[in-house]
Design a protein around this motif. Structure first.
Motif, mmCIF file in Angstrom:
data_model
loop_
_atom_site.group_PDB
_atom_site.id
_atom_site.type_symbol
_atom_site.label_atom_id
_atom_site.label_comp_id
_atom_site.label_asym_id
_atom_site.label_seq_id
_atom_site.Cartn_x
_atom_site.Cartn_y
_atom_site.Cartn_z
ATOM 1 N N SER A 41 -8.526 5.314 -5.901
ATOM 2 C CA SER A 41 -8.147 4.614 -4.704
ATOM 3 C C SER A 41 -8.756 3.904 -4.109
ATOM 4 O O SER A 41 -8.783 3.091 -3.625
ATOM 5 N N VAL A 42 -9.909 3.813 -5.554
ATOM 6 C CA VAL A 42 -11.020 3.076 -5.234
ATOM 7 C C VAL A 42 -11.020 1.594 -5.841
ATOM 8 O O VAL A 42 -10.767 0.640 -5.831
ATOM 9 N N GLY A 43 -11.502 1.886 -7.047
ATOM 10 C CA GLY A 43 -11.199 0.723 -8.192
ATOM 11 C C GLY A 43 -12.700 0.623 -8.821
ATOM 12 O O GLY A 43 -13.733 0.946 -8.444
ATOM 13 N N GLY A 45 -11.116 7.940 -2.731
ATOM 14 C CA GLY A 45 -10.853 7.396 -1.270
ATOM 15 C C GLY A 45 -10.361 7.368 0.291
ATOM 16 O O GLY A 45 -9.186 7.501 -0.413
ATOM 17 N N CYS A 46 -10.014 6.904 0.782
ATOM 18 C CA CYS A 46 -9.475 7.506 1.978
ATOM 19 C C CYS A 46 -9.342 6.348 2.634
ATOM 20 O O CYS A 46 -8.741 5.907 3.636
ATOM 21 N N GLY A 47 -9.113 5.050 2.490
ATOM 22 C CA GLY A 47 -8.844 3.451 2.229
ATOM 23 C C GLY A 47 -7.549 3.524 2.479
ATOM 24 O O GLY A 47 -6.335 4.717 2.322
ATOM 25 N N PRO A 48 -6.453 2.511 2.765
ATOM 26 C CA PRO A 48 -5.275 2.768 3.223
ATOM 27 C C PRO A 48 -4.763 3.631 2.087
ATOM 28 O O PRO A 48 -3.915 4.303 2.380
ATOM 29 N N VAL A 49 -4.546 2.677 0.868
ATOM 30 C CA VAL A 49 -3.500 3.482 -0.119
ATOM 31 C C VAL A 49 -4.093 5.066 -0.498
ATOM 32 O O VAL A 49 -3.212 5.303 -0.781
ATOM 33 N N GLY A 50 -5.198 5.137 -0.432
ATOM 34 C CA GLY A 50 -5.394 6.496 -0.266
ATOM 35 C C GLY A 50 -5.244 7.237 0.617
ATOM 36 O O GLY A 50 -4.595 8.455 0.434
ATOM 37 N N GLN A 51 -5.242 7.108 1.389
ATOM 38 C CA GLN A 51 -4.354 7.373 2.698
ATOM 39 C C GLN A 51 -2.441 7.568 2.331
ATOM 40 O O GLN A 51 -2.781 8.392 2.537
ATOM 41 N N MET A 52 -2.156 6.593 1.593
ATOM 42 C CA MET A 52 -0.666 6.792 1.228
ATOM 43 C C MET A 52 -0.170 7.555 0.179
ATOM 44 O O MET A 52 0.437 8.584 -0.179
ATOM 45 N N ILE A 100 0.842 -1.043 0.028
ATOM 46 C CA ILE A 100 0.150 0.061 0.199
ATOM 47 C C ILE A 100 1.015 1.198 -0.024
ATOM 48 O O ILE A 100 0.784 2.163 -0.313
ATOM 49 N N PHE A 101 2.001 1.187 0.862
ATOM 50 C CA PHE A 101 2.822 2.996 0.460
ATOM 51 C C PHE A 101 3.669 2.676 -1.018
ATOM 52 O O PHE A 101 3.206 3.379 -1.469
ATOM 53 N N ILE A 125 -2.674 1.580 10.589
ATOM 54 C CA ILE A 125 -3.258 0.274 11.104
ATOM 55 C C ILE A 125 -4.484 0.947 12.803
ATOM 56 O O ILE A 125 -3.876 1.445 13.235
ATOM 57 N N THR A 126 -5.684 0.252 12.528
ATOM 58 C CA THR A 126 -6.539 0.556 13.421
ATOM 59 C C THR A 126 -6.862 -1.208 14.653
ATOM 60 O O THR A 126 -7.161 -1.168 15.617
ATOM 61 N N HIS A 127 -5.935 -2.240 13.634
ATOM 62 C CA HIS A 127 -6.476 -3.565 14.612
ATOM 63 C C HIS A 127 -5.541 -4.423 14.139
ATOM 64 O O HIS A 127 -4.706 -4.564 13.067
ATOM 65 N N THR A 128 -4.912 -5.347 15.479
ATOM 66 C CA THR A 128 -4.356 -6.062 15.005
ATOM 67 C C THR A 128 -4.324 -7.328 15.744
ATOM 68 O O THR A 128 -5.051 -7.261 17.311
ATOM 69 N N VAL A 129 -4.520 -8.046 15.035
ATOM 70 C CA VAL A 129 -5.069 -9.564 15.478
ATOM 71 C C VAL A 129 -4.206 -10.896 15.117
ATOM 72 O O VAL A 129 -3.133 -10.918 14.512
ATOM 73 N N GLY A 130 -4.618 -11.855 15.773
ATOM 74 C CA GLY A 130 -4.175 -13.854 14.856
ATOM 75 C C GLY A 130 -4.459 -14.455 13.885
ATOM 76 O O GLY A 130 -5.579 -13.480 13.398
#
Length: 390
Positions: free
Chosen positions: A261-263, A193-200, A170-171, A360-365
């Motif tokens: 950044s949406v597609g 689009g302000c998802g991860p790619v849009g933010q980068m 994404i970066f 990053i907003t969530h970190t999980v297993g």
């Protein structure tokens, strides 16, 4: 090992699967220390991209530690810490020599399928349909990296996985989207689009010197993050006409540069073209929803540039191509040439110009992965980016 496995539409499971093994002398095996769910993975989750098979391992944003190296791989050794670009590259073909890594001519082992769909093959991609090679993805405890002597970014100790992981996709994707705009000091860049790619892309456009960035979305958390990155924002649920609003904000001229950044899964609420796309998609007469692409063509200043990092997979309809031609717009698009940008972006991270972990907003297993696919898709719990720690 455990891995996130595709079993059908909206059906991702954490399964036990065989451990990967060395299959070629250029391979390496890594123990995955961090991976992520990408917006592109949602196209597979919702089954809008063709070529998935039950049992496919998901994921193309991955990093880890090398635990085994093929006999012909002289670039890596056991213990090396690497980020794995989502594009698999040979480093030797004509396209790789030109730096056009996402269209590597050798790494898609299902090249004939890609040629039938796209006219020519693309590079092989991790965890992203059999059109791009059917390679196992990295949302797993271990990953086989084919062509690993070229397909890697060696990274230093001392920087966190979270800071470096997004060099995988994404970066550099947001960066390439901004570079493709050929940003000039007086430019206004509009980003849909302000998802991860849009933010980068927002932060990349600012690093590259854009005078002004305007970001379009409707999710409050995403809009807040965009403003924190230096963008002005438009909430398309509150604006009846995004094109008119952009004209108002730019003195009637429109933005010089526009980024999609949406597609293929563009969301809109009440617009007629969005209703049309949904209806055609439901009866399989259209594969992608180009609502954003239509808006960009109409909004962009004449002689401007449209940059398209958002993924499209097939056929689109009712695109105002006459407007694009008569306005003299330039289209630049494609999957990301990750290794073209990785040295420069790693340097910028090390120098403190940007820390990509902000998204990053969530970190999980791994076990929570299937649930987080739903949370991410449905934009619940303020979810913008999910990192998985196997």
């Amino acid at each position: 090992m455990k891995a996130l496995v595709w079993h059908g539409t909206a059906d991702i499971r954490c399964d036990t699967v065989p451990d990967p093994t060395i299959e070629d002398g250029r391979d390496a095996i890594i123990k995955v220390t961090a991976c992520a769910i990408c917006g592109s993975d949602l196209h597979l989750y919702d089954h809008f991209m063709p070529g998935m098979k039950s049992g496919d391992i998901m994921g193309h944003e991955t990093m880890g530690e090398v635990v085994e190296v093929g006999r012909d791989n002289k670039a890596l050794k056991v213990g090396d810490r690497i980020v794995v670009p989502f594009t698999i590259i040979c480093g030797q073909c004509d396209q790789c020599k030109r730096g056009n890594f996402s269209v590597c001519e050798r790494t898609n082992r299902n090249a004939k399928l890609a040629e039938a769909a796209f006219g020519h093959t693309t590079a092989g991609l991790f965890g992203y349909t059999h059109l791009t090679g059917g390679y196992a993805g990295g949302q797993a405890e271990y990953l086989r990296v084919p062509f690993a002597d070229a397909t890697h970014i060696k990274v230093p100790r001392g920087l966190s996985d979270e800071t470096l992981l997004f060099l995988s996709d994404i970066f550099p994707t947001g960066w390439q989207a901004a570079v493709q705009c050929d940003i000039q000091p007086e430019d206004t860049v509009a980003i849909w689009g302000c998802g991860p790619v849009g933010q980068m892309a927002i932060r990349s456009a600012i690093l590259l010197g854009a005078r002004r960035v305007i970001a379009i979305d409707r999710v409050p958390e995403r809009l807040t993050m965009a403003r924190a990155g230096g963008a002005e924002t438009i909430d398309f649920d509150r604006e009846s006409n995004v094109v008119a609003r952009l004209n108002d904000m730019t003195g009637g001229k429109g933005p010089e540069k526009c980024i999609d950044s949406v597609g293929m899964e563009a969301h809109a609420t009440t617009s007629l073209d969005a209703i049309y796309d949904r209806a055609k998609q439901a009866v399989m007469l259209e594969s992608d929803r180009p609502h954003v692409l239509r808006q960009m063509i109409m909004a962009c200043r004449p002689a401007g540039v449209l940059s398209i990092p958002g993924v499209y997979g097939g056929l689109i309809d009712k695109v105002p191509f006459g407007a694009a031609m008569n306005k003299g717009l330039t289209f630049r698009m494609g999957q990301t040439h990750v290794n073209r940008w990785s040295d420069d972006l790693l340097r910028r991270i090390e120098e403190g110009q940007i820390d990509p972990s902000f998204v990053i907003t969530h970190t999980v297993g791994l076990e929570q992965g299937p649930e987080m696919y739903r949370t991410f898709r449905d934009k619940q719990d303020g979810c913008i980016k999910v990192v998985i720690k196997p």
